[in-house]
Design an enzyme around this catalytic site. Structure first.
Site, PDB file in Angstrom:
ATOM      1  N   ALA A 259      44.788  35.646  30.905  1.00  0.00           N
ATOM      2  CA  ALA A 259      43.799  34.397  31.049  1.00  0.00           C
ATOM      3  C   ALA A 259      42.503  35.456  31.082  1.00  0.00           C
ATOM      4  CB  ALA A 259      43.935  33.831  32.275  1.00  0.00           C
TER       5      ALA A 259
ATOM      6  N   GLU B  24      42.043  34.432  38.096  1.00  0.00           N
ATOM      7  CA  GLU B  24      40.819  33.869  37.631  1.00  0.00           C
ATOM      8  C   GLU B  24      39.653  33.373  38.403  1.00  0.00           C
ATOM      9  OE1 GLU B  24      40.692  35.490  34.770  1.00  0.00           O
ATOM     10  OE2 GLU B  24      42.838  36.123  34.869  1.00  0.00           O
TER      11      GLU B  24
ATOM     12  N   GLU C  16      38.928  43.635  38.551  1.00  0.00           N
ATOM     13  CA  GLU C  16      40.328  43.438  38.187  1.00  0.00           C
ATOM     14  C   GLU C  16      41.320  43.716  39.545  1.00  0.00           C
ATOM     15  OE1 GLU C  16      41.037  41.649  35.913  1.00  0.00           O
ATOM     16  OE2 GLU C  16      39.361  42.089  34.513  1.00  0.00           O
TER      17      GLU C  16
END
Length: 866
Positions: free
Chosen positions: A272, A306, A328
């Site tokens: 994603a 996300e 991340e």
């Protein structure tokens, strides 16, 4: 192209020269299938009289106007850069260009659905690909407000970072008929890599998140028409609303954007992408056939990952890509935390230990290992750093940091950080400053050891007992492996003491004692164990609190592997198996011992992600870690065991489905292949097992790779499944045909055909290297690979080149008699290409690392049999 690889120094110089204010981007998507119109008006301030450049990748630039004065594109546009000279204090730049649609999952990707002929577009801009759609200062610290105006065919909708407005009628530029134009509101300040354009006849469902304070955030989930009947939008939206409530409370910060759409798009390269308010997901997260539960859990983690980026990455963004890990790792840590605390997958940390941490340990033991906070010199550096260290090791380290400063302090620091840098950019030092302020701890040493040094240390249990089995000495040794650049680090660990009760199938390994302690330095005594009776298995790093390689004492390892099915919980069983697997990878334990333990563990394991991880390691044993002759000996028995387990599994269970897929991949005897063929044809059944379309492809590809089926069966199945997935799986099946002619044709298509779509390429690569039963088929391609490296690198976009150069290489030929030495071939290329780009050398070097590791594992197996 040299100019496409922005360096950190160039970015710093540019941000010292200019500050961006806004972009007006006008896109015309009605000009046919090859190019689209792009007009960019960029407004920015600059040091008067200075010079810089703006980025653009376009086949045609029609005009460039700076502060009302035309510039000649032939003079100022070269190699993806437009040179800008003699800037004013306030500047307006207008660039009119034709940009190209992509089929690589980069820039503006164009896809036509074979199921119904409908065309769909989506953007993917991370790391440096917004410049493929509009002129832009392509670096994260030059944030701006973006206003998009998009003209599209009248049957399409358009989604972007701002809410979709009512369109106004327009004419298609190619004369194809009616069109309409969407004029989006200006966005909040954001980096260009999280802007988004999604266009096509997407359909879906809407909802809203209502916060405790009464705020309402519109939500949407969308996919292409041919998949909408399979989209479980209610579950996705419910999970999203849970995530909103969880994060707004955890971060004590309201959602920063005006709406939140999630679009499931075709041929997507990653899981994603966190475009602000307009997230794109790969659309195989829309399950047209029954998925294994591990896949559904992964989707949940991805959705929450996300969503976490909306705060950490989109609202507050790294200044430069060396802090990519922070974006991340934070999203990976918080999404796992959220999954464990607000969803039905409350064992998400077991999944993390099994899959994500395994990825991190593998990556951290390559010659290309790097610190979590890596030094990023240029765009190529960051493009190869979307790896197990940036995601999984970083998340593991953040989990340890939470333990070090305390959860309440950690998230208090996050709240302060978000408030201080909202809609702006920040660096690691900014976060550490807030964490130190709320915790009172000096994090400088912790930062150096865990974030700024690469590598992994080894924790080893050391025990001595007397004749009565009482422990007389106990300690944890911390060692630095010979190939690790790490220093001795502080660890918080648990030692679990497990004792077997009962015998045979009724035996249970249960935890009878738990000791939690700090490990620091090379030797840490464990006085709590001294004087106690030695347990059957002492599990070091039980509960998986730290990031380290673990070695059990020899007696615990042997007993644990021999009674692996007796553990009553998945996590300790997984930790013991993970330690054994690391020993196999290091050439310290025969792969056959692990294979035996894994097959027995599969008899009792029900955790979907753990089953998936175990079956993946079984595959690695059968395709590489066992020497070819041993593989041939053990493969029939392994497949027999998989069939036995599949027949014994609960009817219709997730585990049954995974085992049948594994059987199809590993069946070798006529009897085993008869079962696989029977399942496909319907003459063989397993209670509760639905042979849906995706499972049909798994079964068929297994039969094709074994030589039982071929082109005729592939054509029949392809005609049955006239979808994108069907087209891609058919390509994988053809690439799996076990003949030299088929492999040569597949190789040439991959190397020579730059037009092959990205997701098709992934499937074809998988088929090419599907040679577990016939590894000799890849022997001719050892030399061919080395010969192709330079041309592949120079003729493809970065992502496609990386995919090819990773996927074309296989370790299947290691240990084959008469085959070229694969390690020598790679070493030869590296020695003759000392000046090749660092990112390219890293890819080849990692292939060499994998090859040498397979050779070590095979040597350990051979030695154990002498």
């Amino acid at each position: 192209m040299p100019g496409q690889n922005l360096t950190r120094l160039e970015a710093a110089e540019r941000s010292a020269t200019v500050r961006t204010q806004s972009y007006d981007v006008v896109l015309d998507l009605t000009r046919g299938e090859t190019v689209f119109g792009s007009t960019t008006t960029a407004r920015f301030t600059a040091t008067p009289g200075s010079s810089t450049f703006i980025d653009l990748v376009a086949p045609t630039v029609h005009s460039i106007t700076l502060n009302g004065l035309p510039l000649d594109p032939a003079e100022v546009y070269t190699d993806s850069r437009i040179a800008l000279k003699d800037l004013a204090a306030d500047n307006e730049l207008v660039v009119v260009a034709d940009c190209a649609y992509m089929h690589t999952g980069e820039g503006l990707h164009r896809f036509t659905d074979p199921a119904d002929g409908e065309t769909y577009l989506y953007s993917q801009f991370e790391v440096p690909d917004s410049r493929r759609v509009f002129a832009v200062f392509e670096q994260p610290d030059l944030k701006a407000s973006f206003t998009f105006t998009v003209t599209a065919p009248s049957s399409w909708t358009v989604l972007s970072n701002s809410p979709t407005p009512e369109p106004v009628p327009a004419e298609a530029s190619d004369g194809s008929g009616n069109a309409h134009t969407f004029v989006f509101a200006p966005t909040e300040p954001m980096s260009s890599y999280v802007t988004a354009i999604v266009a096509g006849p997407y359909v879906g469902a809407t909802d809203e998140y209502v916060a405790d304070d009464g705020r309402s955030v519109p939500l949407g989930v969308y996919c292409r028409k041919s998949l909408v009947e399979h989209m479980d939008s209610a579950e996705i939206l419910d999970l999203t609303k849970r995530g909103f409530a969880y994060y707004e409370d955890l971060f004590a910060t309201p959602y920063a954007f005006t709406k939140y759409d999630q679009v499931f798009v075709p041929e997507f390269n990653a899981g994603a992408m966190e475009n602000a308010g307009c997230v794109t997901h790969r659309d195989d997260y829309i399950f047209r056939s029954r998925p294994v539960e591990a896949r559904v859990e992964r989707r949940a983690v991805t959705i929450l990952h996300e969503l976490a980026h909306m705060w950490f990455g989109d609202m507050v963004t790294m200044t430069w890509w060396n802090d990519l890990w922070l974006n991340e790792s934070f999203a990976e840590y918080t999404s796992t935390l959220a999954t464990a605390e607000i969803t039905r997958w409350n064992q998400a940390w077991t999944t993390f230990q099994t899959l994500e941490k395994g990825w991190a340990y593998n990556q951290d033991q390559l010659s290309s290992t790097h610190p979590v906070a890596a030094e990023i010199h240029d765009l190529h550096d960051v493009e190869v750093n979307f790896d197990g260290i940036t995601y999984a090791k970083g998340a593991s380290v953040l989990a340890a940091l939470v333990g070090y400063v305390g959860r309440e302090n950690f998230f208090a620091g996050i709240q302060r950080y978000l408030a201080a840098h909202a809609y702006a950019n920040a660096e690691l030092s900014d976060l550490l400053r807030e964490l130190e302020a709320v915790s009172g701890r000096d994090l400088s040493t912790w930062t150096r050891l865990w974030l700024q040094e690469a590598g992994v240390t080894t924790l080893r249990m050391q025990l001595a007992t007397d004749a009565d089995g009482l422990i007389t000495q106990a300690a944890v040794l911390q060692e630095i492996p010979a190939d690790s650049p790490a220093s001795v680090r502080p660890h918080r660990v648990v030692i679990g003491c497990y004792t077997l009760t009962g015998q045979g199938a009724k035996g249970r390994l249960e935890r009878t004692n738990r000791i939690e302690l700090d490990v620091d330095g090379e030797l840490t005594e464990v006085p709590e164990l001294v004087g106690t009776k030695r347990a059957d298995v002492l599990v070091l790093n039980d509960d998986d609190l730290t990031y380290a390689k673990v070695r059990l004492d020899e007696a615990s390892l042997s007993f644990g592997l021999e009674h692996i099915e007796s553990f009553t919980e998945s996590l300790p069983r997984s930790i013991v198996l993970a330690s054994a697997w690391d020993m196999v990878r290091d050439g310290e334990l025969a792969a056959s011992r692990f294979l035996d333990a894994a097959l027995r563990a599969l008899g009792v394991e029900e955790h979907s992600s753990v089953v998936q991880g175990l079956l993946g390691r079984v595959t690695t044993c059968l395709s590489g870690f066992l020497p070819p002759a041993v593989r041939r000996d053990l493969a029939p028995g392994t497949a027999d065991r998989l069939l036995e387990l599949a027949r014994a599994a609960q009817a219709g269970s997730d585990k049954q489905l995974q085992l049948v897929r594994a059987l199809a991949a590993h069946a070798v005897t006529d009897e085993q292949l008869d079962v696989v063929a029977g399942l496909l044809e319907g003459s063989e059944t397993l209670g509760g097992l639905d042979i849906d379309q995706d499972l049909r492809w798994d079964l068929l590809i297994g039969l094709v790779a074994a030589g039982r089926s071929g082109e005729e069966q592939i054509r029949t199945e392809e005609a049955r499944d006239r979808t994108t997935t069907g087209r891609e799986r058919a390509a994988e099946a053809r690439a799996s045909i076990p003949t030299p002619e088929a492999k040569r044709a597949t190789w040439r298509a991959l190397v020579d055909d730059a037009s092959m779509p990205n997701e098709t390429q992934v499937r074809v690569l998988r088929g090419l290297t599907n040679v577990e039963r016939h590894p000799e088929l890849l022997a001719p391609f050892v030399g061919a690979y080395v010969e192709a490296i330079d041309s592949v690198w120079s003729s493809r976009t970065f992502h496609m080149a990386e995919n090819l150069l990773t996927g074309l290489w296989s370790c299947a030929t290691v240990g084959l008699k008469g085959a070229d030495d694969p390690a020598a071939a790679l070493r030869g290329w590296l020695e003759s290409h000392a000046q090749a780009p660092a990112a390219l050398r890293r890819i080849v070097r990692e292939n060499l690392d994998d090859t040498l590791r397979v050779a070590r594992a095979q040597a350990a197996e051979s030695q154990s049999r002498q």
